[in-house]
Design a protein around this motif. Structure first.
Motif, PDB file in Angstrom:
ATOM      1  N   VAL A  13       0.820  -1.217   0.000  1.00 62.04           N
ATOM      2  CA  VAL A  13       0.000   0.000   0.000  1.00 62.04           C
ATOM      3  C   VAL A  13       0.857   1.271   0.000  1.00 62.04           C
ATOM      4  O   VAL A  13       0.698   2.125  -0.881  1.00 62.04           O
ATOM      5  CB  VAL A  13      -0.993  -0.024   1.183  1.00 62.04           C
ATOM      6  CG1 VAL A  13      -1.754   1.288   1.256  1.00 62.04           C
ATOM      7  CG2 VAL A  13      -1.945  -1.192   1.037  1.00 62.04           C
ATOM      8  N   LEU A  17       1.090   4.247  -2.932  1.00 59.99           N
ATOM      9  CA  LEU A  17       0.766   5.632  -2.587  1.00 59.99           C
ATOM     10  C   LEU A  17       1.968   6.546  -2.807  1.00 59.99           C
ATOM     11  O   LEU A  17       1.827   7.678  -3.277  1.00 59.99           O
ATOM     12  CB  LEU A  17       0.286   5.716  -1.132  1.00 59.99           C
ATOM     13  CG  LEU A  17      -1.112   5.132  -0.915  1.00 59.99           C
ATOM     14  CD1 LEU A  17      -1.518   5.270   0.538  1.00 59.99           C
ATOM     15  CD2 LEU A  17      -2.143   5.821  -1.803  1.00 59.99           C
ATOM     16  N   VAL A  73      -7.484   6.749  -1.716  1.00 57.52           N
ATOM     17  CA  VAL A  73      -7.457   5.681  -0.725  1.00 57.52           C
ATOM     18  C   VAL A  73      -8.789   4.945  -0.720  1.00 57.52           C
ATOM     19  O   VAL A  73      -8.865   3.731  -0.518  1.00 57.52           O
ATOM     20  CB  VAL A  73      -7.123   6.252   0.670  1.00 57.52           C
ATOM     21  CG1 VAL A  73      -7.277   5.191   1.733  1.00 57.52           C
ATOM     22  CG2 VAL A  73      -5.710   6.804   0.681  1.00 57.52           C
ATOM     23  N   ARG A  74      -9.870   5.704  -0.988  1.00 55.91           N
ATOM     24  CA  ARG A  74     -11.189   5.064  -1.004  1.00 55.91           C
ATOM     25  C   ARG A  74     -11.524   4.468  -2.382  1.00 55.91           C
ATOM     26  O   ARG A  74     -12.650   4.038  -2.616  1.00 55.91           O
ATOM     27  CB  ARG A  74     -12.250   6.087  -0.588  1.00 55.91           C
ATOM     28  CG  ARG A  74     -12.412   6.129   0.936  1.00 55.91           C
ATOM     29  CD  ARG A  74     -13.361   7.226   1.356  1.00 55.91           C
ATOM     30  NE  ARG A  74     -12.652   8.493   1.480  1.00 55.91           N
ATOM     31  CZ  ARG A  74     -13.107   9.658   1.032  1.00 55.91           C
ATOM     32  NH1 ARG A  74     -14.251   9.713   0.401  1.00 55.91           N
ATOM     33  NH2 ARG A  74     -12.404  10.757   1.212  1.00 55.91           N
TER      34      ARG A  74
END
Lengths: 314, 658
Positions: A13, A17, A73-74
């Protein structure tokens, strides 16, 4: 093993990002004004300002970043500046084609490469080995887009064996999919197959000289048994690492192959987004690409752990 | 450096690639003079997509431009692009990699984290993202490629610096008070340079490819620049009609990338001669020409002491075994093992002793028909349990290897497959050769593990070799060797790689199981302590020949060959009185330097004229055999093997196959 998988997924993750963050700020260096591109040269300053407000690019960069990151992120990668579509949805609709192509290419590369490599290693120094070694050295230098051009022309246009371009409206049937994918996969897999063949050959030759191979022969096993039960698995370990690199290169190569065969995949989407300075689409494209590479690497790490008991968690 | 260059010069393929690259550079520089037509100008509108002709040697493209001229100009763009990208990559990557590799710390961690993160994006995608920000164009594109490549250079430089740092000479230089900067530039950089040069060459190939790729997409070279990638893009437009315009730029690109790759590989090979791999490195023993070898051995054999039984008790009988290897620069293969005879009876331990290079390990492998490639072994006869192995087909020989002979190698960890649990490795032998069921094999393995003294055998079945200590791994090897109930056990330096403390234990297991199973044991060692401890009879090898053999007591107490005397004198234990460790002056001659006369004469304190007059035969008598002109006339000093040196392991004559 499950813990290993979850751990690796969690570690992925921040990688994705971080990539997106870097690309986000990189995109801010751009000098072209997207509002100007969209509205044309004769747009009024008021209209330009309104467009900028609509796109949200009149806000401070940090605010834009926080906003974008929160949405990303969503799972919401924003809106395509040029057509108002959801970038997430656009990417999702293009992902299967590229995945099928990359997977097919990797399959071609691995099967052909590993097969030729093992064959050459078992005949090291003989003519079969020399031929394979030379072909592989040449093969790694083959630009995938040139191979794609040649395949498209000869197999597609000249001999008409397989479609040279992606069928408009998409391939309808399973056979349609396979027919449409054969040439792109071959073009993609060529150079990777050559690289894998080289690595496999040297890896198998290295393992053949190990004491445990001699010991297995001293135990009176057939050569075939020694190769299948003791050599291949040990030789596969460095090859798996290379397949990881190749997977990344293959995803990069799919850009060109999609361009040539007119495949409506991620690559053509990304090229178009980059050419038009479509920042949300570029970001989404880079993130999905990074995610794909990270996932491939996790899969390879797992197979590495399966192959090599020394790196297996106790 | 000059040796590197001369090795590179000897590599014809790499030199060919280099010549091609020089041509490309020449063409790139003088393109305007060489090109028959203008780079851009469409000569005439009707000259579109012409095939090759007298006027247009390679034909024309879709707007009527001369393809030959454009391909020549393309060399220029490819080179400029490559130089730019590689220069950027090196300018950023080398200092950064050297800094973080040398200083480590948090900077290193942060940079490496970033580099690894960025590596998860395909290079071409990363370059495209950078181009999206900076705008298209050849210069920006290659800057982007250079930035992406600088990650690889950073990683490589750092890894090399880390390795170089560990080297003693860096510590030495620092201790000597050299400034850090000086250490970096004078001591570390030269060691990092070879791999950087190789990497730069290979990156050049990648840069040329990337330039073509980006130009092909239309974000590299502009439409008025005749880059090869741009030409391929133009060719795609006319692909419905002809593929021809894609051929010249494609071939030029392909050849240039190949040339850089080949040249880079050549440089790497010149710096570090890679060991060239052989085939699955084994060959069977061929029959020797009977006339010589047989006759030589018929005179007598170093037989075991006569026994009461009428049936032959010999498990292993070797006659006239020779192994030869081709040596570069020599027309004839060089004999490494020369006419060795060997007999081992049931229940007997025979030690084959000698320095490294004496040929003792090769002798053992040849007995199994496992002559390492490219060696060639010949023998008049090799019998195991009365069965002649010479001339056996591979599959028959295989059965003998599996069921009649067990082998223990020097390094147990290396001789076990690291990816297969040990229990399965032992069971494999049982299932292949004896055809037993999975369950029966498992039970047998547990028994074997208990026999060789592996504690908790059931729990250890699923363990992997790396989870065993050296001593335990050697017990696993022993279990493997004994699995199919062999009659002969070959132990090739079985304790050399082990800690002194466990050497004794492993030897105890071998001795005990050998006695219990009435095995014939061939023990290969350079450790006279082990010999004194284990052997019934001894054969001493020197420079490929057996120079003396006999019972342990005879050979140790009354050595008859000066070399044996030297070996015994070199046992530290025997030097307590004089206080100085005796050594044999000189070294074992290389196989191709062995004289025709006595091989030991040049190092022998007792040598006289007769010793160098001709070959010396091995002479047999009731006490054993000796290969010495002066045998019988010399009073040599031995040792009573009953006062065995306790400190096994310290008692070495130097060598072993390591």
């Amino acid at each position: 093993m499950t813990r290993l998988v979850i751990g690796r997924l969690l570690a992925a993750v921040p990688v994705v990002l971080l990539v997106a963050t870097l690309v986000f700020f990189l995109a801010q260096l751009g000098t072209t004004d997207p509002a100007g591109v969209m509205l044309g040269v004769d747009a009024t300053p008021a209209a330009l300002a309104a467009k900028r407000a609509e796109l949200g690019i009149d806000r401070p960069v940090v605010v834009q970043y926080a906003d974008w990151l929160g949405d990303a992120v969503r799972g919401d990668l924003g809106t395509n500046w040029f057509n108002g579509e959801s970038v997430t949805r656009e990417l999702a609709s293009r992902l299967p084609v590229t995945l099928a192509m990359a997977f097919g290419g990797l399959l071609v590369a691995t099967v052909a490469g590993a097969g030729l490599g093992v064959f050459a290693a078992l005949r090291a120094g003989r003519w079969q080995d020399r031929v394979i070694t030379v072909v592989a050295s040449l093969g790694i230098a083959l630009p995938s887009f040139w191979v794609a051009l040649l395949l498209a022309y000869y197999v597609g246009v000249r001999w008409r064996w397989l479609p040279a371009v992606w069928p408009s409206g998409g391939p309808g049937s399973v056979t349609g999919w396979i027919e449409a994918l054969v040439l792109p996969c071959l073009a993609l897999g060529c150079a990777a197959a050559a690289a894998i063949a080289r690595q496999t050959r040297s890896s198998v030759i290295g393992v053949l000289q190990r004491d445990y191979v001699r010991a297995a022969l001293a135990r009176g096993f057939t050569v075939r048994r020694v190769v299948t039960h003791h050599v291949l698995r040990n030789a596969a370990i460095p090859v798996v690492t290379l397949i990881g690199f190749q997977a990344s290169a293959l995803i990069g190569g799919s850009l060109f192959v999609e361009f040539i065969f007119n495949v409506p995949g991620l690559g053509s989407y990304g090229v178009d987004a980059i050419l038009r300075g479509n920042v949300p689409a570029v970001l989404g494209f880079v993130m999905v690409t990074a995610l794909a590479v990270v996932l491939v690497n996790i899969a390879l790490d797992l197979s590495y752990a399966v192959l090599n008991p020394k790196v297996r968690p106790a | 450096m000059s040796r590197v260059l001369s090795r590179l010069r000897a590599n014809k393929v790499a030199m060919g690639a280099g010549a091609y690259l020089i041509t490309v550079v020449f063409i790139g520089v003088f393109a305007p003079l060489l090109a028959p037509h203008d780079e851009q100008l469409a000569a005439r509108f009707q000259d579109i997509l012409l095939p090759p002709s007298g006027e247009y040697l390679l034909g024309t493209d879709h707007v009527g431009r001369d393809l030959l001229s454009r391909v020549l100009f393309g060399a220029r763009y490819a080179l400029v692009a490559g130089v730019e990208a590689v220069a950027v990559a090196l300018a950023i990557g080398v200092p950064l990699g050297m800094y973080i590799g040398y200083h480590r710390g948090w900077v290193d961690r942060v940079v490496m984290r970033l580099v690894e993160t960025l590596a998860s994006v395909p290079a071409i995608v990363m370059a495209m993202a950078i181009i999206a920000a900076l705008g298209p164009g050849l210069t920006t594109a290659m800057l982007a490629i250079g930035l992406v490549f600088s990650m690889m250079v950073t990683r490589l430089t750092r890894a090399e610096v880390l390795a170089a740092r560990e080297e003693l000479y860096v510590d030495g230089a620092l201790a000597a008070g050299a400034a850090e900067r000086r250490v970096l530039w004078r001591h570390i950089l030269p060691n990092v340079a070879p791999s950087l040069i190789v990497q730069a060459t290979l990156l050049f190939a990648q840069a040329v490819l990337a330039e073509a790729a980006l130009s092909f997409l239309g974000i590299g070279a502009a439409s008025d620049q005749a880059s090869w990638g741009r030409m391929l893009r133009d060719a795609q437009l006319g692909i419905d009609r002809t593929i021809w315009p894609a051929i010249p730029p494609g071939v030029a690109l392909f050849l240039t990338v190949v040339a850089f790759n080949v040249f880079g590989d050549g440089i790497r090979d010149a710096f570090a001669r890679e060991a060239r791999g052989g085939r699955l490195g084994v060959g069977a023993v061929r029959p020797a020409v009977p006339a010589t070898s047989l006759a030589a051995t018929l005179g007598g054999v170093p037989a075991a002491p006569p026994r009461a039984e009428g049936e032959p008790r010999e498990v292993l009988a070797v006659r006239g075994l020779s192994v030869a290897f081709p040596v570069p620069g020599r027309s004839e293969p060089v004999r490494v093992v020369d006419g060795v005879d060997l007999d081992i009876a049931r229940g007997e331990v025979v030690a084959l002793v000698g320095e490294s290079g004496s040929g003792k390990s090769l002798t053992a492998l040849s007995v199994l028909g496992l002559v390492p490639d490219p060696g060639a072994a010949t023998a008049a006869s090799i019998r195991i349990a009365g069965r002649e192995l010479i001339g056996l087909a591979f599959d028959d020989l295989r059965r003998v290897r599996g069921t009649e002979v067990g082998v223990v190698f020097q390094e147990p960890q290396a001789a076990l497959d690291p990816t297969v649990p040990v229990g399965r490795q032992v069971a494999e032998a049982l299932r292949v050769h004896l055809g037993v069921s999975r369950q029966a094999a498992r039970e047998r393995v547990i028994e074997l593990f208990a026999d060789v003294g592996i504690p908790h055998p059931i729990a250890r079945l699923g363990a992997y070799p790396h989870q065993f200590s050296g001593g335990m791994a050697q017990r696993v090897m022993l279990a493997l060797a004994l699995a199919c109930d062999p009659q002969l056990l070959i132990a090739d330096e079985p304790t050399t790689a082990l800690d002194v403390t466990v050497q004794g234990q492993v030897l105890d297991v071998i001795r005990e199981l050998g006695a219990r199973r009435d095995l014939a044991v061939l023990l290969i060692t350079h450790d006279l302590g082990v010999v004194a401890d284990m052997a019934d009879r001894v054969a001493v090898m020197y420079a490929g020949q057996v120079v003396e053999s006999g019972t342990l007591d005879e050979v140790f107490a009354r050595p008859r060959h000066p070399y044996t005397e030297g070996l015994i004198a070199a046992i530290p234990r025997n030097q307590a009185r004089s206080g100085e460790l005796a050594t044999i002056p000189g070294v074992v001659p290389a196989p191709w330097d062995r004289p025709a006369h006595c091989h030991f004469a040049d190092r022998c304190a007792y040598a006289e004229a007769a010793c160098t007059s001709g070959p010396v035969e091995l002479r047999h008598d009731r006490a054993g055999a000796v290969r010495c002109v002066r045998a019988g006339g010399l009073q040599l000093v031995g040792v009573r093997p009953s006062v065995r040196p306790a400190e096994r392991g310290a008692v070495a004559v130097g060598g072993g196959r390591r």
